[in-house]
Design a protein around this motif. Structure first.
Motif, mmCIF file in Angstrom:
data_model
loop_
_atom_site.group_PDB
_atom_site.id
_atom_site.type_symbol
_atom_site.label_atom_id
_atom_site.label_comp_id
_atom_site.label_asym_id
_atom_site.label_seq_id
_atom_site.Cartn_x
_atom_site.Cartn_y
_atom_site.Cartn_z
ATOM 1 N N THR A 1 0.809 -1.221 0.000
ATOM 2 C CA THR A 1 0.000 0.000 0.000
ATOM 3 C C THR A 1 0.845 1.275 0.000
ATOM 4 O O THR A 1 0.299 2.371 0.039
ATOM 5 N N THR A 2 2.171 1.119 -0.072
ATOM 6 C CA THR A 2 3.021 2.296 -0.267
ATOM 7 C C THR A 2 3.015 2.728 -1.734
ATOM 8 O O THR A 2 3.612 3.735 -2.082
ATOM 9 N N HIS A 3 2.376 1.943 -2.590
ATOM 10 C CA HIS A 3 2.237 2.296 -4.012
ATOM 11 C C HIS A 3 0.807 2.799 -4.263
ATOM 12 O O HIS A 3 -0.145 2.302 -3.650
ATOM 13 N N TRP A 4 0.669 3.752 -5.192
ATOM 14 C CA TRP A 4 -0.665 4.272 -5.526
ATOM 15 C C TRP A 4 -1.592 3.142 -5.959
ATOM 16 O O TRP A 4 -1.231 2.311 -6.791
ATOM 17 N N HIS A 5 -2.812 3.150 -5.418
ATOM 18 C CA HIS A 5 -3.783 2.130 -5.827
ATOM 19 C C HIS A 5 -5.211 2.561 -5.503
ATOM 20 O O HIS A 5 -5.439 3.497 -4.746
ATOM 21 N N THR B 1 -0.613 9.630 4.760
ATOM 22 C CA THR B 1 -1.371 9.014 3.676
ATOM 23 C C THR B 1 -1.624 10.058 2.600
ATOM 24 O O THR B 1 -1.960 11.202 2.916
ATOM 25 N N GLY C 1 -3.131 2.985 -11.165
ATOM 26 C CA GLY C 1 -2.586 2.467 -9.917
ATOM 27 C C GLY C 1 -1.825 1.172 -10.094
ATOM 28 O O GLY C 1 -1.649 0.657 -11.208
ATOM 29 N N HIS D 1 -4.865 6.127 -3.579
ATOM 30 C CA HIS D 1 -4.196 6.456 -2.322
ATOM 31 C C HIS D 1 -2.946 5.595 -2.136
ATOM 32 O O HIS D 1 -2.773 4.572 -2.786
ATOM 33 N N ARG D 2 -2.087 6.063 -1.236
ATOM 34 C CA ARG D 2 -0.899 5.310 -0.851
ATOM 35 C C ARG D 2 -0.433 5.841 0.505
ATOM 36 O O ARG D 2 -0.809 6.939 0.917
#
Ligand SMILES: [Fe+2]
Length: 270
Positions: free
Chosen positions: A91-95, A122, A194, A245-246
């Motif tokens: 979740t540190t990557h945009w998705h 965030t 994402g 988000h990330r």
């Protein structure tokens, strides 16, 4: 009467200034849902809801997904508190949450319980605004594209040099094809990008990657992004259908803990 608000950035994010009692009454649920769709992210600074209150508030806005304990999922990297903590490293990557489903979740809300000394901010990117601000010729180009989303692309971000065994396991998950531009039932359009997006139908791997990387960079420019620096007790909602988000990397042993409640998806990506 409407709730007092102040915008966080011109193109994304609004703070709502109110009390627990007002939110729990449900009397502003329609205004909040509308504002969420318009602004992507709503912040209720230091609202201080308990898990039970957060759940009750979420139920005024829509149907709650039954996950975690009674609809409260613990966001933490501590496997003692969350047995799927491992998954959260991606979740540190945009998705977009649930981009591998036909109907992604509607929205999620978080209350910050414990913060990390470093990282853990965030970030949210408004994919409606990113589409609307594209030059007209780019809009025409992306309007017709269809994108393959899969588990493999998520995993590749974490394990860039997979073994044959890993690849075979990831490929057991079904792929999902979405239009690159989501035309919502409201008529508004947003980009669907994402971490899960890996290939464009009818294009080579190289061409796919080049187009996806260019659009991803476009959509995450500072004017479309709101970065939230948490204070304990903050309540924040994001529209998962119009926002990526990330999270900023934080140490697994930092103790960082947020309570998340998620609303069931209401419309397919189309
Ligand atoms: Fe997420």
């Amino acid at each position: 009467m409407s709730l007092p608000t102040s915008d966080l950035k011109p193109k994304i994010g609004t703070a709502v200034h109110t009390t627990q009692e007002v939110l729990l009454s449900g009397q502003y649920a329609a205004q909040i849902r509308d504002l969420l769709e318009q602004r992507g992210v709503l912040l209720f600074p230091k609202m201080g809801f308990t898990d039970e209150q957060q759940l009750a508030f979420a139920q005024t806005l829509g149907e709650v997904i039954q996950q975690g304990l009674k609809g409260i999922y613990k966001i933490t990297l501590d496997p003692k508190l969350n047995d799927t903590a491992d998954y959260l490293h991606a979740t540190t990557h945009w998705h977009i949450d649930g981009a591998q489903d036909t109907v992604p979740t509607r929205a999620s809300m978080l209350t910050a319980r414990v913060l990390s000394n470093v990282g853990g901010q965030t970030e949210f990117a408004n994919t409606y605004a990113a589409y609307e601000d594209l030059p007209e010729d780019k809009k025409r180009l992306v309007d017709s594209l269809r994108v393959v989303h899969s588990q493999e692309f998520i995993q590749r971000a974490l394990h860039p040099n997979p073994t044959e065994v890993q690849l075979a396991r990831w490929r057991e998950h079904p792929e999902q094809v979405h239009p690159m531009v989501w035309t919502h039932q409201s008529g508004r359009k947003s980009l669907v990008l994402g971490l899960t997006a890996g290939r464009i139908e009818g294009k080579s791997e190289e061409e796919s990657r080049a187009i996806l990387d260019e659009l991803q960079a476009w959509a995450t420019q500072p004017q479309f992004v709101y970065r939230h620096e948490w204070t304990v007790g903050d309540l924040l909602i994001w529209d998962n259908t119009g926002v990526m988000h990330r999270v900023e990397k934080y140490p697994a042993d930092s103790g960082r803990l947020l309570s998340r409640t998620t609303l069931v998806g209401e419309e397919p990506i189309a």
